[in-house]
Design a protein around this motif. Structure first.
Motif, PDB file in Angstrom:
ATOM      1  N   ILE A  49       0.798  -1.121   0.060  1.00 14.30           N
ATOM      2  CA  ILE A  49       0.115  -0.002   0.020  1.00 14.30           C
ATOM      3  C   ILE A  49       0.987   1.373   0.046  1.00 14.30           C
ATOM      4  O   ILE A  49       1.923   1.227   0.788  1.00 14.30           O
ATOM      5  CB  ILE A  49      -0.822   0.132   1.199  1.00 14.30           C
ATOM      6  CG1 ILE A  49      -2.047  -1.106   1.228  1.00 14.30           C
ATOM      7  CG2 ILE A  49      -1.457   1.549   1.370  1.00 14.30           C
ATOM      8  CD1 ILE A  49      -2.923  -0.730   0.042  1.00 14.30           C
ATOM      9  N   GLY A  50       0.430   2.251  -0.713  1.00 11.51           N
ATOM     10  CA  GLY A  50       1.225   3.183  -0.863  1.00 11.51           C
ATOM     11  C   GLY A  50       0.987   3.995  -2.258  1.00 11.51           C
ATOM     12  O   GLY A  50       0.151   3.268  -3.138  1.00 11.51           O
ATOM     13  N   CYS A  51       1.282   5.389  -2.607  1.00 11.68           N
ATOM     14  CA  CYS A  51       0.933   5.732  -3.761  1.00 11.68           C
ATOM     15  C   CYS A  51       1.494   4.453  -4.879  1.00 11.68           C
ATOM     16  O   CYS A  51       0.726   4.260  -6.000  1.00 11.68           O
ATOM     17  CB  CYS A  51       1.649   7.128  -3.924  1.00 11.68           C
ATOM     18  SG  CYS A  51       1.003   8.618  -3.016  1.00 11.68           S
ATOM     19  N   SER A  52       2.827   4.388  -4.735  1.00  8.55           N
ATOM     20  CA  SER A  52       3.544   3.573  -5.507  1.00  8.55           C
ATOM     21  C   SER A  52       2.852   2.027  -5.928  1.00  8.55           C
ATOM     22  O   SER A  52       2.972   1.540  -6.913  1.00  8.55           O
ATOM     23  CB  SER A  52       5.066   3.487  -5.298  1.00  8.55           C
ATOM     24  OG  SER A  52       5.100   3.152  -3.771  1.00  8.55           O
ATOM     25  N   HIS A  68      -0.481  -2.952   3.568  1.00 10.74           N
ATOM     26  CA  HIS A  68       0.918  -2.297   3.781  1.00 10.74           C
ATOM     27  C   HIS A  68       2.060  -3.287   4.267  1.00 10.74           C
ATOM     28  O   HIS A  68       1.794  -3.655   5.440  1.00 10.74           O
ATOM     29  CB  HIS A  68       0.632  -1.127   4.709  1.00 10.74           C
ATOM     30  CG  HIS A  68       1.579  -0.093   4.807  1.00 10.74           C
ATOM     31  ND1 HIS A  68       2.363   0.341   3.734  1.00 10.74           N
ATOM     32  CD2 HIS A  68       2.044   1.020   5.984  1.00 10.74           C
ATOM     33  CE1 HIS A  68       3.051   1.340   3.945  1.00 10.74           C
ATOM     34  NE2 HIS A  68       3.065   1.747   5.169  1.00 10.74           N
ATOM     35  N   GLY A  92       7.085   1.006  -1.846  1.00  5.62           N
ATOM     36  CA  GLY A  92       7.447   2.396  -1.709  1.00  5.62           C
ATOM     37  C   GLY A  92       8.529   2.066  -0.572  1.00  5.62           C
ATOM     38  O   GLY A  92       8.901   0.950  -0.154  1.00  5.62           O
ATOM     39  N   ASP A  93       9.441   3.196  -0.477  1.00  4.43           N
ATOM     40  CA  ASP A  93      10.309   2.993   0.486  1.00  4.43           C
ATOM     41  C   ASP A  93       9.745   2.739   2.025  1.00  4.43           C
ATOM     42  O   ASP A  93      10.209   1.866   3.007  1.00  4.43           O
ATOM     43  CB  ASP A  93      11.136   4.224   0.837  1.00  4.43           C
ATOM     44  CG  ASP A  93      10.209   5.719   0.418  1.00  4.43           C
ATOM     45  OD1 ASP A  93       9.368   5.463  -0.191  1.00  4.43           O
ATOM     46  OD2 ASP A  93      10.516   6.589   1.147  1.00  4.43           O
ATOM     47  N   GLY A  94       8.428   3.009   2.421  1.00  6.00           N
ATOM     48  CA  GLY A  94       7.836   2.743   3.383  1.00  6.00           C
ATOM     49  C   GLY A  94       7.212   1.531   3.376  1.00  6.00           C
ATOM     50  O   GLY A  94       7.622   0.696   4.618  1.00  6.00           O
ATOM     51  N   ASP A  95       6.602   1.092   2.541  1.00  9.07           N
ATOM     52  CA  ASP A  95       6.230  -0.187   2.117  1.00  9.07           C
ATOM     53  C   ASP A  95       7.041  -1.388   2.267  1.00  9.07           C
ATOM     54  O   ASP A  95       6.891  -2.469   3.083  1.00  9.07           O
ATOM     55  CB  ASP A  95       5.115  -0.238   0.886  1.00  9.07           C
ATOM     56  CG  ASP A  95       4.277  -1.563   0.991  1.00  9.07           C
ATOM     57  OD1 ASP A  95       3.499  -1.758   1.517  1.00  9.07           O
ATOM     58  OD2 ASP A  95       4.808  -2.422   0.224  1.00  9.07           O
ATOM     59  N   ASN A 121      11.038   7.285  -2.713  1.00 10.96           N
ATOM     60  CA  ASN A 121      10.883   8.877  -2.879  1.00 10.96           C
ATOM     61  C   ASN A 121      11.182   9.548  -1.570  1.00 10.96           C
ATOM     62  O   ASN A 121      10.956  10.832  -1.479  1.00 10.96           O
ATOM     63  CB  ASN A 121       9.428   9.320  -3.298  1.00 10.96           C
ATOM     64  CG  ASN A 121       8.460   8.457  -2.410  1.00 10.96           C
ATOM     65  OD1 ASN A 121       8.854   7.935  -1.560  1.00 10.96           O
ATOM     66  ND2 ASN A 121       7.118   8.596  -3.191  1.00 10.96           N
ATOM     67  N   ILE A 123       9.744   9.508   1.183  1.00 15.74           N
ATOM     68  CA  ILE A 123       8.631  10.140   1.910  1.00 15.74           C
ATOM     69  C   ILE A 123       7.559   9.042   1.775  1.00 15.74           C
ATOM     70  O   ILE A 123       7.385   8.108   1.087  1.00 15.74           O
ATOM     71  CB  ILE A 123       8.182  11.320   1.195  1.00 15.74           C
ATOM     72  CG1 ILE A 123       7.438  12.290   1.988  1.00 15.74           C
ATOM     73  CG2 ILE A 123       7.594  11.029  -0.042  1.00 15.74           C
ATOM     74  CD1 ILE A 123       8.247  13.139   2.856  1.00 15.74           C
ATOM     75  N   TYR A 124       6.648   9.100   2.956  1.00 14.34           N
ATOM     76  CA  TYR A 124       5.251   8.930   2.821  1.00 14.34           C
ATOM     77  C   TYR A 124       4.277   9.629   2.039  1.00 14.34           C
ATOM     78  O   TYR A 124       3.823  10.444   2.377  1.00 14.34           O
ATOM     79  CB  TYR A 124       4.819   8.384   4.103  1.00 14.34           C
ATOM     80  CG  TYR A 124       5.478   7.346   4.938  1.00 14.34           C
ATOM     81  CD1 TYR A 124       6.536   6.443   4.550  1.00 14.34           C
ATOM     82  CD2 TYR A 124       4.902   7.086   6.314  1.00 14.34           C
ATOM     83  CE1 TYR A 124       7.091   5.608   5.195  1.00 14.34           C
ATOM     84  CE2 TYR A 124       5.510   6.210   6.977  1.00 14.34           C
ATOM     85  CZ  TYR A 124       6.443   5.471   6.570  1.00 14.34           C
ATOM     86  OH  TYR A 124       7.285   4.440   7.441  1.00 14.34           O
ATOM     87  N   GLY A 125       4.103   9.229   0.680  1.00 14.97           N
ATOM     88  CA  GLY A 125       3.448  10.056  -0.105  1.00 14.97           C
ATOM     89  C   GLY A 125       1.784   9.766   0.085  1.00 14.97           C
ATOM     90  O   GLY A 125       1.484  10.671   0.422  1.00 14.97           O
ATOM     91  N   LEU A 126       1.428   8.535   0.087  1.00 15.53           N
ATOM     92  CA  LEU A 126      -0.085   8.395   0.276  1.00 15.53           C
ATOM     93  C   LEU A 126      -0.538   8.889   1.530  1.00 15.53           C
ATOM     94  O   LEU A 126      -1.571   9.476   1.562  1.00 15.53           O
ATOM     95  CB  LEU A 126      -0.262   6.923   0.214  1.00 15.53           C
ATOM     96  CG  LEU A 126      -1.668   6.427  -0.033  1.00 15.53           C
ATOM     97  CD1 LEU A 126      -2.527   6.848  -1.108  1.00 15.53           C
ATOM     98  CD2 LEU A 126      -1.955   5.089   0.676  1.00 15.53           C
ATOM     99  N   THR A 127       0.190   8.863   2.561  1.00 14.19           N
ATOM    100  CA  THR A 127      -0.147   9.441   4.168  1.00 14.19           C
ATOM    101  C   THR A 127       0.027  10.945   4.178  1.00 14.19           C
ATOM    102  O   THR A 127       0.018  11.558   5.113  1.00 14.19           O
ATOM    103  CB  THR A 127       0.068   8.493   5.128  1.00 14.19           C
ATOM    104  OG1 THR A 127       1.629   8.421   5.047  1.00 14.19           O
ATOM    105  CG2 THR A 127      -0.575   7.392   5.444  1.00 14.19           C
TER     106      THR A 127
ATOM    107  N   GLU B 325      -4.655  -9.008  10.028  1.00 13.32           N
ATOM    108  CA  GLU B 325      -4.744  -8.040   9.106  1.00 13.32           C
ATOM    109  C   GLU B 325      -4.739  -8.836   7.882  1.00 13.32           C
ATOM    110  O   GLU B 325      -5.426  -8.522   6.952  1.00 13.32           O
ATOM    111  CB  GLU B 325      -3.835  -6.952   8.986  1.00 13.32           C
ATOM    112  CG  GLU B 325      -3.680  -5.692   7.990  1.00 13.32           C
ATOM    113  CD  GLU B 325      -2.774  -4.851   7.760  1.00 13.32           C
ATOM    114  OE1 GLU B 325      -1.669  -5.213   8.144  1.00 13.32           O
ATOM    115  OE2 GLU B 325      -2.982  -3.786   7.232  1.00 13.32           O
TER     116      GLU B 325
END
Ligand SMILES: Cc1ncc(C[n+]2csc(CCOP(=O)(O)OP(=O)(O)O)c2C)c(N)n1
Ligand code: SF4
Ligand SMILES: [Mg+2]
Lengths: 334, 615
Positions: A49-52, A68, A92-95, A121, A123-127, B325
Motif C-alpha cells: 500500500i502506498g502511492c507507488s 501495507h 514504496g520506501d515505507g512499504d 521517494n 517520503i510517505y506519499g499516500l499518507t 490484518e
C-alpha cells in the motif's frame, strides 16, 4: 522478437499526481515487459500500500494491491506455489523498508526468484508527507517539524546485509536506464532488488534533484556496466579508482592517469565489498551509481524447494494419501 | 505378598505414566495405549508436558506425564483421575499424586527415591510415601538396579541403560493388565529399525519388568483385564493425535481437490507439530515455508492461494493476533485460505503448553471492518481430520478464509482412529472460471452461492487484479462509492451466512431432557462423559455439541429453545454463550466457565450441572 508491445501491459488511467515519478516508471516497466516478452497472463505484479503500490492497477497482468508492507511475503508465497509465474513485487520506501523491512530482508536472504521494485521517494506519499526510513537525518516533514533525529537506511546496504545477490538502481525519469535495469532484473534468477529514484512532486520535490534530469545525470551520475571501466562526467572526463580501502574520483589525463588505470566494473563478483562502495556513493564528492551494481548467481529458494520435492519423491515410497496412512503403526480389529 | 492375586475384569481403567522429562514417559504411555487399542479397547490419551522444558533433572517443574484411558467400550476423555500411577522419581510422585483415585496403585522406582532425589523434589524426610500420607497400594521396585542387571551384558553404556527404565515400568504395567508383549516388541522393532541393538535391549527390559511383576506379585492384590465389549468397529486403525490428524486432513483435501498444498507458518507451541508433520511429506508434493513471522506465514499463504494452491497457515492465539490484518485481505479478495488456530492459554504469551478455548471471539471478530469468516472447531483428536478436511472444502468452494480451531488438549491428545478412505469423503469443487466465461467474466462476478470465481494466474484471458481496497461489485475496480461499499459488505456477509453446515446433533435424552448441555470444540469428550454420568444416575440430560460456529447450524435456535434448562460449558469466560445469545433471541443459558489450562474435570462438571438440574 517479443510478440508484445507496451500496450499489451497497459490498463486504466493512472491516478498519480501529474509529474509524479511513478508515471515515468510505469511507462518504462511496461516497455521493459514488452521487450522481455513474457505473456501478461504469466506475469503477476504484487504491491503493498502506498502511492507507488497502486501500480498493479495499471497493468494488464495478474496482480494484487495488497496490504501495507506485506508485498514481499505475499509475492514469496505466489512464486513458491507457482514457480511458472514471473513475479514482480512493487513497494514504496515505507512499504518495503519500514513496515515491510522484515519481509524485504528475508526475501533477499532466501533468494526468491522475483523482481523487487523499490520506488524510493524518501517520503510517505499516500499518507501525505511523513518522513520515511530513507529520509536523510534532519529531514523536515509533517511528522518531523524540527528535523528527524535518526539515520536513514541505504537500500543497497540492507540488501547486501541480507545477502542479496542483485542490486540495481535507476532514475524514474530515465527511461532507457530503467528499461535496462528491469531487463537485467528479469534476466537474473533470484531476488532482484531495483531501487528506483522517484520524485514525489507534492511532498518531497527535488529529493533526487542532482540526477533527475538527463543533464544532471551527465554531471552527477555514473552508469555502471559490467566489464567496462568506470567513466563519467559531461565529457567522460572523470573516472573511479581504488585508493586504500576506498574509492576516489580522478580526472582522466591528469597525473598521467589513463582509462587503463580505472576500475573495471565487476557486477558478477561474489565479494560485494566494492559493489557496496559503489552503491553508497553520493554527491557532491562522488557520482551516484546507476545501472546494475551487483548481479551474482546463487541458488534460488523456489528452485531448491522444487528440487527437494522431486528428490524426496524419488526416495520415499508413499505418493498419495492412502499410502501415507500405511506408513503408520496400524492394527486390525477383526 | 499375595502369591495368588486374583484377576479382576474392568470396564475401563486410567493409567498415568510420570517421570522426569528425560525418562521416556511419553513413549511408554504410547506403547501401552497402542497395545490396548490393538486388542480392541477404545483409547483416549493426554500427554501432559512439563511447563518448563529446561527444568533441572529431578525437579518439580520438569515432570512429564502421559495419561491413557482405556475402555472395554467407548471412552471419551483421558479420564479425570487414574487407577495406576507410575512415578519414576520423587518429583513425579509429589506433583502427580493429585491425579490418583483413592484406590489407585502407585508404582515407584525405589532406586530414585534416595536422599539426593528426595531433596530435589523438596521432601523433608527420607520417606516420601509417609511424608505425603499416601495410603494407596505402592509397588516399590528397584527399577534402576534391575534394568542395570538386565542389560549388564549388552555392551551399552550407563546412560543408554538408564534410558530403558521406562520400558521396565511399562513391562510392569503390562503385567498388571495382563497385556501381551508382542505388540510392544513389534513397535520397538519398527521404531528402532536402524538400531536393532537398542530395540532388543528395550524388549528385554519390558520382559524383565513383566516377569518381575509376575514373580513377586508385589503389593497388589489383583491384576486386571479390560475386555472389549459392545460392537467392535472393525477395520484398520492407528493411534493419532490432533495435530497429526489436522495435517492429514489438509493433505487429504488437497489430494481430493487436485491442488498443491501450501503451508506458510512460524513455529509456536502447540501448533508447531502441524508444520513438522507437513514438512515431512514432500513426496506428496506438500510445500511448507517456515516464514520470518506469522504475518508472513499468512501473507505468503495468500500469495500461494492467488497462485492456485490450497493454502494454509498454522499458528496459536498470539499468531492469530499477528495474522489478523492479512486474514482480512483474504476476506476482501475472497480467496480460499485455511487458518489453523491451535489454542493455548492466553493472554499474551500466557500458558504456551496448556489448553483453553479463549480465542473464539478473536477468531470470530478480531479484525477491522465487517469481516465475516467461517469458524469450525474440531471436537476430538480424530475429528481434527474431518474438521480440517471440511475447512478446506469450505474455503475452496466458497472462496473465503476459514478458521479451523483446535486446542492444545486435542492437538496433543490421541485416540484410536479408523483409517479413512478418501473415496468416502465428499468431492471438493472450487468455482473455477471456465474457458467459455472468457468474454463475459469479471473478477467479482458471483455464482449462485455468492462466491467469486477462481481465475488462476497463468490462465489466458482472465488477467485481473485483486486487492485490499474496496472493490466494485463485478468489475473489481477500486470503488469508494457508498452504495457499492454497503452492497459489498452485505454480499460478503451473505456469502458466509449461506454456507450449508450440518445440523447440530442432540445426544442423550433428546426428547425429554431436563437439562441440555451445550459446548463446542475440544471439550466434547468431557461433556459427553459428564452427560453419561448424569444419565447413569437417572437424570434426563442431553448434549448439543457444536463444531460449526460460523455459520451456526440451521437448527441451533430450535435446539436451544427446546429444553427447560440449558448450560453452556466452555473453557473461557462465556464467549460461546455470548455468541449464541447474539444469534438466538431471548436465549439465557446457565454458564459453566473454567480457565485453568487443564481439561475439564468430569466430576466437577457433574456436580455443577446437577446443582443446576436440581434448581
Ligand atoms: C497497517 C497500515 N499501517 C499504516 C497504513 C498507512 N499507510 C499507507 S501507505 C503508507 C506509507 C506509504 O509510503 P511508501 O510506502 O513510501 O509509499 P509512497 O506513497 O511514498 O509511494 C502508510 C503509512 C496502512 N495503510 N496500513
Ligand atoms: S503524493 Fe507524491 S508519490 Fe504520491 S502520487 Fe503524488 S507525487 Fe506521487
Ligand atoms: Mg515513499
Amino acid at each position: 522478437m517479443s510478440e508484445y508491445t507496451a500496450k499489451d501491459f497497459k490498463k486504466g488511467q493512472p491516478r498519480w499526481c501529474p509529474g509524479c515519478g511513478d508515471h515515468f516508471f510505469l511507462a518504462s516497466l511496461q516497455k521493459a515487459m514488452a521487450e522481455i516478452g513474457i505473456a501478461p497472463y504469466d506475469t503477476a505484479v504484487i504491491s503493498g500500500i502506498g502511492c507507488s503500490s497502486r501500480l498493479p492497477h495499471y497493468m494488464a497482468t495478474y496482480g494484487m494491491n495488497t496490504i501495507h508492507g506485506r508485498a514481499a511475503a505475499i509475492a514469496t508465497g505466489c512464486k513458491v506455489a507457482n514457480p511458472n509465474l514471473t513475479v514482480w513485487q512493487v513497494s514504496g520506501d515505507g512499504d518495503g523498508l519500514a513496515i515491510g523491512g522484515n519481509h524485504f530482508i528475508h526475501a533477499n536472504r532466501r533468494n526468491i526468484d522475483m523482481n523487487m521494485i523499490l520506488l524510493n521517494n524518501r517520503i510517505y506519499g499516500l499518507t501525505k508527507g511523513q518522513y520515511s526510513p530513507t529520509s536523510p537525518r534532519g529531514f523536515v516533514s509533517k511528522s518531523s517539524p524540527y528535523g528527524t533525529v535518526e539515520d536513514p537506511f541505504r537500500p543497497a546496504e540492507l540488501c547486501f546485509g541480507a545477502r542479496g545477490h542483485f542490486f540495481a538502481r535507476a532514475v524514474a525519469t530515465d527511461a532507457p536506464g530503467t528499461i535496462e535495469v528491469m531487463k537485467a532484473a528479469q534476466a537474473h534468477r533470484g531476488a532482484s532488488v531495483c531501487e528506483i529514484l522517484q520524485n514525489c512532486v507534492i511532498f518531497n520535490e527535488g529529493t533526487h534533484e542532482s540526477v533527475y534530469s538527463a543533464e544532471g545525470r551527465k554531471k552527477n551520475a555514473i552508469y555502471l556496466q559490467h566489464g567496462k571501466p568506470m567513466i563519467f562526467g559531461e565529457n567522460n572526463e572523470f573516472g573511479l579508482m581504488q585508493e586504500g580501502f576506498g574509492l576516489k574520483v580522478v580526472k582522466i589525463g591528469e597525473n598521467g592517469i589513463t582509462e587503463k588505470d580505472l576500475l573495471v566494473h565487476d557486477a558478477h563478483c561474489e565479494d560485494n565489498t566494492l559493489q557496496l562502495k559503489l552503491a553508497l556513493m553520493e554527491g557532491p564528492d562522488f557520482p551516484v551509481a546507476l545501472g546494475v551494481i551487483r548481479d551474482v548467481e546463487a541458488p534460488t529458494y523456489n528452485d531448491a524447494v522444487e528440487a527437494q520435492i522431486e528428490d524426496v519423491k524419488g526416495k520415499k515410497k508413499y505418493h498419495n494419501f492412502q499410502e501415507l496412512l500405511m506408513t503408520n503403526d496400524t492394527w486390525e480389529v477383526k | 505378598m499375595t502369591k495368588n492375586a486374583s484377576v479382576v475384569d474392568l470396564d475401563q481403567v486410567v493409567v498415568r505414566f510420570s517421570g522426569d522429562s528425560g525418562d521416556g514417559m511419553q513413549l511408554a504411555g504410547n506403547i501401552f495405549s497402542t497395545i490396548s487399542a490393538t486388542v480392541g479397547n477404545d483409547i483416549c490419551t493426554f500427554p501432559d508436558y512439563p511447563a518448563d522444558i529446561r527444568a533441572p533433572q529431578g525437579s518439580l517443574t520438569g515432570v512429564s506425564g502421559f495419561q491413557v484411558h482405556i475402555g472395554a467400550d467407548k471412552v471419551f476423555t483421558p479420564g479425570d483421575k487414574c487407577d495406576v500411577l507410575v512415578a519414576m522419581n520423587p518429583a513425579a510422585l509429589k506433583t502427580q499424586y493429585k491425579f490418583c483415585k483413592p484406590t489407585a496403585a502407585i508404582i515407584i522406582d525405589t532406586d530414585c527415591f534416595q536422599e539426593a532425589d528426595l531433596k530435589k523434589a523438596d521432601f523433608k524426610t527420607l520417606n516420601a510415601i509417609e511424608e505425603m500420607g499416601i495410603k494407596n497400594d505402592v509397588i516399590a521396585a528397584p527399577i534402576t538396579q534391575m534394568v542395570k542387571d538386565c542389560l549388564a551384558d549388552s555392551g551399552m553404556d550407563n546412560k543408554a541403560i538408564l534410558k530403558c527404565r521406562n520400558m521396565f515400568a511399562l513391562g510392569l504395567v503390562c503385567w498388571l493388565f495382563n497385556r501381551d508383549l508382542t505388540v510392544a516388541a513389534n513397535m520397538l522393532k519398527e521404531k528402532f529399525a536402524k538400531k536393532p541393538g537398542v530395540a532388543e535391549s528395550n524388549i528385554k527390559v519390558i520382559q524383565a519388568g513383566y516377569d518381575y511383576g509376575h514373580n513377586t506379585h508385589s503389593s497388589v492384590s489383583h491384576t486386571y483385564t479390560v475386555d472389549t465389549k459392545g460392537v467392535k468397529d472393525k477395520g484398520t486403525f492407528m493411534d493419532i493425535n490432533g495435530n497429526k490428524a489436522t495435517a492429514y486432513g489438509l493433505i487429504a483435501a488437497a489430494e481430493k481437490a487436485g491442488l498443491k498444498l501450501y503451508l506458510g507458518s512460524y513455529p509456536i507451541t502447540p501448533a508447531t507439530d502441524v508444520l513438522h508433520e507437513l514438512a515431512k511429506h514432500k513426496s506428496l508434493g506438500v510445500t511448507t515455508v517456515q516464514c520470518e513471522d506469522e504475518i508472513a506465514g499468512c501473507a505468503s499463504a495468500i500469495g500461494a492461494s492467488f497462485a492456485g494452491a490450497l493454502a494454509c497457515t498454522s499458528t496459536s492465539g498470539p499468531g492469530i493476533s499477528l495474522k489478523s490484518e492479512a486474514m482480512n485481505l483474504a476476506v476482501i479478495m475472497e480467496l480460499p485460505l485455511v487458518v489453523l488456530d491451535v489454542q493455548r492459554g492466553g493472554p499474551a504469551t500466557g500458558l504456551p503448553t496448556k489448553s483453553e478455548q479463549t480465542d473464539l471471539l478473536q477468531c470470530l471478530f478480531g479484525r477491522n471492518g465487517e469481516s465475516p469468516i467461517p469458524v469450525i472447531t474440531a471436537t476430538s483428536p480424530t475429528d481434527c481430520f474431518d474438521s480440517a478436511y471440511m475447512a478446506c472444502k469450505m474455503a475452496l468452494e466458497h472462496m473465503t478464509p476459514v478458521v479451523l480451531m483446535t486446542d492444545a488438549f486435542i492437538a496433543n491428545g490421541s485416540a484410536a482412529w479408523k483409517l479413512p478412505k478418501l473415496e468416502d469423503y465428499p468431492a471438493i469443487n472450487p468455482p473455477y472460471v471456465t474457458p467459455e466465461m472468457k468474454e463475459t467474466w469479471a473478477p467479482y462476478q458471483r455464482n449462485a452461492e455468492g462466491s467469486r470465481y477462481w481465475a488462476i494466474p497463468g490462465t489466458e484471458g482472465f488477467t485481473h487484479i485483486l486487492g485490499g481496497l474496496e472493490k466494485d461489485n463485478k468489475t473489481g475496480d477500486i470503488s469508494t462509492n457508498p452504495e457499492n461499499h454497503d452492497l459489498m459488505t452485505h454480499l460478503r456477509q451473505e456469502k458466509i451466512n449461506k454456507i450449508q453446515v450440518p445440523d447440530v446433533e442432540v445426544m442423550g435424552d433428546a426428547d425429554n431432557a431436563e437439562l441440555l448441555i451445550v459446548g463446542f470444540g475440544g471439550t466434547f469428550g468431557h461433556l459427553h462423559a459428564a452427560m453419561d454420568e448424569m444419565r447413569a444416575a437417572g437424570k434426563k440430560v442431553a448434549l448439543a455439541h457444536f463444531k460449526y460456529i460460523n455459520p451456526l447450524p440451521k437448527n441451533t435456535a430450535s435446539v436451544l429453545k427446546k429444553y427447560k434448562k440449558v448450560v453452556v460449558a466452555e473453557q473461557n469466560l462465556g464467549q460461546f454463550a455470548g455468541w449464541l445469545r447474539m444469534k438466538v433471541d431471548n436465549f439465557a443459558p446457565y454458564q459453566f466457565n473454567e480457565v485453568k489450562g487443564q481439561p475439564f474435570a468430569v466430576s466437577e462438571m457433574v456436580t455443577a450441572f446437577t446443582e443446576i438440574y436440581n434448581k
